[in-house]
Design a protein around this motif. Sequence first.
Motif, PDB file in Angstrom:
ATOM      1  N   ALA A 154      45.435  32.906  26.703  1.00 26.77           N
ATOM      2  CA  ALA A 154      46.609  32.339  27.373  1.00 26.77           C
ATOM      3  C   ALA A 154      47.420  33.433  28.060  1.00 26.77           C
ATOM      4  N   ARG A 155      46.729  34.261  28.833  1.00 25.15           N
ATOM      5  CA  ARG A 155      47.411  35.326  29.568  1.00 25.15           C
ATOM      6  C   ARG A 155      47.712  34.873  30.995  1.00 25.15           C
ATOM      7  N   THR A 156      48.556  35.627  31.670  1.00 25.19           N
ATOM      8  CA  THR A 156      48.821  35.420  33.093  1.00 25.19           C
ATOM      9  C   THR A 156      48.871  36.792  33.749  1.00 25.19           C
ATOM     10  N   GLU A 157      48.058  36.987  34.802  1.00 22.03           N
ATOM     11  CA  GLU A 157      47.931  38.300  35.420  1.00 22.03           C
ATOM     12  C   GLU A 157      47.767  38.167  36.929  1.00 22.03           C
ATOM     13  N   GLU A 158      48.028  39.254  37.643  1.00 21.98           N
ATOM     14  CA  GLU A 158      47.747  39.322  39.076  1.00 21.98           C
ATOM     15  C   GLU A 158      46.292  39.744  39.250  1.00 21.98           C
ATOM     16  N   LEU A 159      45.415  38.778  39.396  1.00 19.46           N
ATOM     17  CA  LEU A 159      43.984  39.059  39.457  1.00 19.46           C
ATOM     18  C   LEU A 159      43.482  39.282  40.878  1.00 19.46           C
TER      19      LEU A 159
ATOM     20  N   HIS B   4      47.822  34.511  38.177  1.00 16.55           N
ATOM     21  CA  HIS B   4      46.713  33.664  37.746  1.00 16.55           C
ATOM     22  C   HIS B   4      46.626  33.622  36.220  1.00 16.55           C
ATOM     23  N   ASP B   5      46.039  32.552  35.705  1.00 18.17           N
ATOM     24  CA  ASP B   5      45.700  32.452  34.289  1.00 18.17           C
ATOM     25  C   ASP B   5      44.219  32.778  34.142  1.00 18.17           C
ATOM     26  N   PRO B   6      43.857  33.927  33.569  1.00 18.55           N
ATOM     27  CA  PRO B   6      42.440  34.298  33.475  1.00 18.55           C
ATOM     28  C   PRO B   6      41.584  33.319  32.688  1.00 18.55           C
ATOM     29  N   CYS B   7      42.190  32.600  31.737  1.00 26.47           N
ATOM     30  CA  CYS B   7      41.412  31.593  31.002  1.00 26.47           C
ATOM     31  C   CYS B   7      42.145  30.257  31.035  1.00 26.47           C
ATOM     32  N   SER B   8      42.824  29.908  29.981  1.00 23.35           N
ATOM     33  CA  SER B   8      43.413  28.568  29.898  1.00 23.35           C
ATOM     34  C   SER B   8      44.626  28.452  30.815  1.00 23.35           C
TER      35      SER B   8
END
Length: 477
Positions: free
Chosen positions: A43-48, A55-59
């Motif tokens: 449940a992370r949020t990163e600038e991908l 963005h949310d890398p997973c959920s």
Amino acid sequence: MPTMRDAVVVGAGPNGLTAAVELARRGLSVEVFEAKETVGGGARTEELTLPGFRHDPCSAVHPMGAGSPAFKGMPLERYGLEWLHAELALAHPFPDGSAAVLAREVGVTAASFGPRDAEAYRRLMAPYLGRWDTLAGDFLKVPWDGLPRGPLTLARFGLTGMQPAAWVARARFRDEKARALFHGLAAHVISPAGTTPATAAIALVFALAAHEGGWPIARGGSQGIVDALAGYLTALGGTVHTGVEVRRLDELPPARAYVFDTSPTAMARIAGLGRAYPRFRYGAASFKIDYALDGPVPWTAPEAHRAGTVHLGATGAEIETALRAATVEGRAPEVPFMITSQPTQLDPSRAPAGKHVFWAYGHVPNGWDGDLTEALERQIERFAPGFRDLVLARAVAGPAELARRNANYVGGDTACGAFSGLQTMFRPRPAWSPYTTAHPAVFLCSQAAWPGPGVHGMSGHNAAKVVWRRLRQQRLR
């Protein structure tokens, strides 16, 4: 002498933090150790992709989050968590420009299926409407944890839910719109709906979650959920250490209990349990792309523009074929079933003004090393012609990259365990308690244990109860 903690938690994902909070609320001393530099897990949020695109890398979308018995019992809104709801929880478009939808209102959902299936859907949902808190509390806990609060409702749910989703879809519905939407809901556990028992329960739970609590996202991204949990834990006196990779149990402070929000194999390795889970199987992988877009997705179906989540699969048979390819046949599907999310429709702060983030994935075999990008984008273009023209940047994550981002996703399995065979109900092993291990002080609280995947914290919530009871018994001796 080092201070003896009551509990040490390894892994600061939603379940690890939930377990830590539940123990701290009971007055226990708790420390959490996380290998990454920030809390979050799935449940992370990163600038991908590009600066300013979050963005949310997973959920990303949380059907079980807002209605989770664990989260509803915590004041997470005080620590910054805010749920945002789309007008429609889900749209399931079709190549002709029409769509079935999953709305808060059962009537709106039923009407989208057409006159031949509208009443059948109302009848399917009727026994459970207004009973979410009771049903979710009974369904998501472990069976031995007290008598069910709604035994008749749970029994009725079980009679339908224990069937493969395709059986229920064929028996209840006559047309493809309702059948395809029901197949798509069941597909969230990445298992064929035609043969896998209990996939109907998954479809029912997701549908009921939409009608009772919605399919929300967290303002600012999924990171908001774990940041709120970590903030609440700190307020309760707990401590979180980030950037600490644990390789052996003796690297941790002395504690009465060690609680692992990790894969079962990682826990066994760290705790020195050997091959503690010889029959545990990891499932098919996800292949995910995060997009930075120059505008909103140009869906042909109007309903898709109003939905937080959009499923892409033209028929139930097409969805089943894609899932069987990834889970049974060991190959990438030619026409993937896709789950997509468009967070900036609800939260414009996730991207620069006028721009959008878009989240999409399909399914491939565990550990697959190919590139599904072309097949995924061809499927998006089928329902949103001109999509590729809007792409500013993409962050592609196949199984290896997903496992690198999160060590719990072994081989790219974001569900942390196959949903098949005995593992459907007995995760991670057939046992009286899925959270205990051969070591009396070591416990598992990740989504590898019942009730399984999703950002709902219930694996951590249930495991914390087991830990607390074990420690209380020790004190009484």
